[in-house]
Write an enzyme that holds these catalytic residues in place. Sequence first.
Site, short mmCIF file in Angstrom:
data_model
loop_
_atom_site.label_atom_id
_atom_site.label_comp_id
_atom_site.label_asym_id
_atom_site.label_seq_id
_atom_site.Cartn_x
_atom_site.Cartn_y
_atom_site.Cartn_z
CB CYS A 22 5.10 7.65 -4.39
SG CYS A 22 5.53 7.37 -5.98
N GLY B 248 -3.10 -3.89 -3.56
CA GLY B 248 -2.90 -3.47 -4.79
C GLY B 248 -2.92 -3.99 -6.27
NE ARG B 249 1.54 -2.31 -9.63
CZ ARG B 249 1.46 -1.29 -9.07
NH1 ARG B 249 1.06 -1.27 -7.78
NH2 ARG B 249 1.68 -0.05 -9.65
#
Length: 360
Positions: free
Chosen positions: A108, A253-254
């Site tokens: 991150c 992920g998205r």
Amino acid sequence: MSDTLTETQGATVPPPSPWRMCVAPMLDWTDRHCRYFHRLLSRHARLYTEMVTTGALLHGDVDRHLRFNEEEHPLALQLGGSEPDDLAQCARLALQWGYDEVNLNCGCPSERVQRGAFGACLMSEAGLVAEGIKAMMDATGGDPRMPITVKHRIGIDQIERYDFVRDFVGTVADVGCKVFIVHARNAWLKGLSPKENREVPPLRYEFVHQLKRDFPELTIVLNGGLADNASCLAQLQPGAVLEGVTLDGMMVGRAAYHTPWMMAEWDRLFFGDDAGVAPQDRQAVEAAMVAYAQREIERTAGLPHGEVRWSAVIRHVLGLYNGLPGARRWRQVWSDHTLKGLPPAAVMALAHQRVAPAAS
């Protein structure tokens, strides 16, 4: 699907890696309601919590952060932190609560995470990451039921040399870490937002495939830019990028969040399980989530930490009909604030009365 070796045209082949298809940890998205929804779509996908900081667990509400539904297994807890003793205490908690994996966030890039001295900035401190991994393994006795894994980038800022990520993986693997989930982009610690960090630095899938060549004994999972099942299948093909190299898995992920029905194909396409959710069962999945939302409303009624509202559950389901006629109007019904006082079953009935194409 059997967990043992299976017969295929007279030859024995190993079962798919437990990490063959994973849903990425996503802050504010992959909460327990979202994970329950995703489990309805795939029985075998590996699910991840939102990142939970060690401070939140050690000084906050443990139940709120670690509670999950039994149906969510296999389930990994993603931790954010860098202090080995704190990571060790949190790993013990994860084992006590019955998680199937603890994953350390080394990817991150947000400034808030950097201020906490964890996330992507840890890639410049491979020795500290190794200490944290070893501390967690020691704290859990190396219990094989809960492996300790790492999710990281291929580099940080302008460091674009392959040897940087190779040496990071090698250092962490030396203490016994066997699973590396690799976001195939650099993390720019200054000048880009987290959103831009998912889009601006170029994808270098070849770095991830090279890691598998250099560390064939490790489980290497690719993350980043995987927009559909075809992209995942292409990257999983033997020799897709480098001859003789086959990656162990994909993390989406998205795309999985915004077009979740892609997951209804995962058990068949990636795990060889033909008994998964049938393509015509979107409405059945929606009905199951409505029933789950109603149970959560009833379970939490009057609790001091707050009641669950059905909108907190159904917000994760709004992509269910994406790509079908009427999907936008169906979402509008579920998003209509004037309907939030109704039971979720009544809203579902209204949605399908008003938007017949989506229901079909």
